[in-house]
Scaffold this active site. Structure first.
Site, short mmCIF file in Angstrom:
data_model
loop_
_atom_site.label_atom_id
_atom_site.label_comp_id
_atom_site.label_asym_id
_atom_site.label_seq_id
_atom_site.Cartn_x
_atom_site.Cartn_y
_atom_site.Cartn_z
N GLY A 126 21.34 -23.73 4.72
CA GLY A 126 21.33 -24.11 6.12
C GLY A 126 22.61 -24.77 6.56
O GLY A 126 23.11 -24.53 7.67
N GLU A 185 12.57 -26.95 7.02
CA GLU A 185 12.65 -25.78 6.14
C GLU A 185 11.39 -24.94 6.19
O GLU A 185 10.27 -25.46 6.24
CB GLU A 185 12.93 -26.21 4.70
N HIS A 235 18.04 -18.38 9.17
CA HIS A 235 18.27 -19.72 9.71
C HIS A 235 18.36 -19.66 11.23
O HIS A 235 19.03 -18.80 11.79
CB HIS A 235 19.56 -20.33 9.16
N CYS A 287 18.11 -21.13 -2.92
CA CYS A 287 18.19 -22.50 -2.40
C CYS A 287 19.54 -23.07 -2.80
O CYS A 287 19.84 -23.19 -4.00
CB CYS A 287 17.05 -23.34 -2.97
N GLY A 288 20.37 -23.40 -1.82
CA GLY A 288 21.71 -23.90 -2.11
C GLY A 288 21.72 -25.21 -2.87
O GLY A 288 22.46 -25.38 -3.84
N CYS A 337 19.56 -28.97 3.24
CA CYS A 337 19.41 -27.53 2.98
C CYS A 337 20.81 -26.96 2.80
O CYS A 337 21.60 -26.98 3.75
CB CYS A 337 18.68 -26.85 4.13
N GLY A 338 21.11 -26.46 1.61
CA GLY A 338 22.45 -25.96 1.32
C GLY A 338 22.79 -24.70 2.08
O GLY A 338 23.85 -24.59 2.71
#
Length: 224
Positions: free
Chosen positions: A170, A158, A109, A18-19, A167-168
């Site tokens: 993303g 998400e 994604h 997860c960014g 969303c990083g």
């Protein structure tokens, strides 16, 4: 690595990474661990591999998000590579034929460009695409409205969580898809409901870099 991170979605499933979570973990450790704070550099182990995070002079955190994935089988998606070098296909939702692109950033994604975010049935389309047959492991879904070549508005659905503020990974996938399709420069501000992330992809053969803020909101204890 300095630390191992595991990410659990709200539905109990585990994400590869997860960014935004990376930035939060980095901020917490930079403030709580004197050894890490001294070097302002942190290597975090995830299911997607080792991710590096650094504190910038402006206080934001920059994260090396790794190289984007274009091979459809590795994303994974059943879409085929298009002329622009990314996986592309069409999904029909209640008579609407949506042109969908797909990029991997350690997780899958789906990217959909629209004229106006305010004019789409966001939740219906997001939920449908997330579990579409074209994505055997399900997917994160992003709807993009282009402002200009260095500024993009995005709504996020998400995988395993539904609508979220940002969303990083993303945001990185959105910039990569926009650039490959000739719609953006190699860097852009991604405007998300939760704020702005700056995404930079300086070399097509190299990693994508994400830069954004992270601040401790509260501390507490949870009895399990």
């Amino acid at each position: 690595a300095d630390v191992l991170m595991r990410v659990i979605n709200s539905d109990g499933s585990e994400a590869e990474m997860c960014g935004n979570g990376i930035r939060c973990v980095a901020r917490y450790l930079f403030e709580k661990d004197k050894n890490i704070a001294a070097k302002l550099d942190l290597n975090i182990d995830t299911l997607s591999g080792i991710i590096n995070a650094k504190v910038c002079s402006d206080g934001n955190i920059s994260v090396d998000m790794g190289k984007p994935v274009f091979n459809p089988m590795d994303i994974p998606t059943t879409f085929e590579l298009g002329d622009s070098g990314i996986a592309q296909g069409e999904i029909n939702i209640n008579g609407n034929n949506l042109q969908v692109s797909s990029v991997g950033m350690g997780n899958p994604h789906a990217i959909v460009f629209v004229d106006k975010l305010d004019n789409i049935p966001f939740q219906d389309w997001g939920k449908f695409i997330e579990t579409s047959e074209y994505f055997p492991s399900s997917t994160n879904v992003h709807f993009l409205e282009l402002i200009n070549k260095n500024s993009i508005k995005v709504l996020v659905w998400e995988r395993g969580a539904g609508p979220t503020l940002a969303c990083g990974t993303g945001a990185c996938a959105c910039l990569v898809a926009a650039y490959k399709l000739g719609l953006s420069d190699t860097n852009a501000d991604i405007h998300l409901p939760g704020g702005i992330l700056h995404i930079d992809w300086p070399n097509e053969k190299g990693p994508v870099f994400m830069k954004g803020s992270a601040n401790i909101v509260f501390l507490g204890e949870l009895e399990c």
